[in-house]
Design an enzyme around this catalytic site. Sequence first.
Site, PDB file in Angstrom:
ATOM      1  CG  ASP A  71     -10.362  11.718   4.252  1.00 55.44           C
ATOM      2  OD1 ASP A  71      -9.574  11.387   3.355  1.00 55.44           O
ATOM      3  OD2 ASP A  71     -10.468  12.899   4.650  1.00 55.44           O
ATOM      4  CG  ASP A  86      -6.176  12.448   6.303  1.00 50.98           C
ATOM      5  OD1 ASP A  86      -5.895  12.022   5.160  1.00 50.98           O
ATOM      6  OD2 ASP A  86      -7.042  13.314   6.513  1.00 50.98           O
ATOM      7  CB  THR A 129      -9.749   7.272   0.725  1.00 54.09           C
ATOM      8  OG1 THR A 129     -10.754   8.270   0.489  1.00 54.09           O
ATOM      9  CG2 THR A 129      -9.152   7.498   2.107  1.00 54.09           C
ATOM     10  CG  ASP A 180      -7.072  14.596   2.764  1.00 51.80           C
ATOM     11  OD1 ASP A 180      -7.825  13.708   3.208  1.00 51.80           O
ATOM     12  OD2 ASP A 180      -6.883  15.677   3.335  1.00 51.80           O
ATOM     13  N   GLY A 188     -13.101  13.558  -1.093  1.00 56.66           N
ATOM     14  CA  GLY A 188     -14.215  14.302  -0.525  1.00 56.66           C
ATOM     15  C   GLY A 188     -15.024  15.019  -1.585  1.00 56.66           C
TER      16      GLY A 188
END
Length: 241
Positions: free
Chosen positions: A87, A91, A32, A66, A70
Amino acid sequence: MLNKYARAFFTRVLTPFAAFLLRLGVSPDAVTLIGTAGVVAGALVFFPMGEFFWGTITITLFVFSDLVDGNMARQAGVSSRWGAFLDSTLDRVADAAIFGGLALWYAGSGNDNALCAVAIFCLASGQVVSYTKARGESIGLPVAVNGLIERAERLVITLVAAGLSGLETFGVPSWIGLLLPIALWVVAAGSLVTLIQRVVTVRRESAEADAAAAAGTAAVAEAPEAAAPGGPATPSEGGTA
């Protein structure tokens, strides 16, 4: 819409790569952070210089982090509230860098104050669109609306147009440079519509929730009277302790 279908597709494609990084001992949080750093560098180094093609290539390579982080968290069974928070927060940083880099170009060598203002509006409206959903959910509302242009659409429209506009430096006719200004206006208008959609949804859902809560309170207040219509009972005079 893109967020729903594209994410599912790329998640499947990137699953082997995510598994490879886990075998190397790389953590999802590290991916990340590295991904965000790459996006920010690509946007703030290349875009202000007008190098839209190479800036887009750099950003695209890192923006997939991104999805990878996850995926890694799910495979490793380490999904957490902290990971989700990190995260989402980063973003917003990446999005700000992309539109900020474009604004810097138009404020400088691009010499177009109107498009600079549009880029800044795209930056701000994107942040507020995300905030409305997060804030609505934080007060217990579902915010059951996606909106016309979400983050995935904003990024795809902007980056595709920027990358194609950058082909002008490779000898492509100059009209291709018009794609980026058009894309910025589309993203700005779509973000405004999305913001209105979410505000209206939160207003409706909050009114419904408040009405339901008031009805529940009234029902609770009436319940004791209905349960004991004859008044409170008293012990008989001849009873024993």
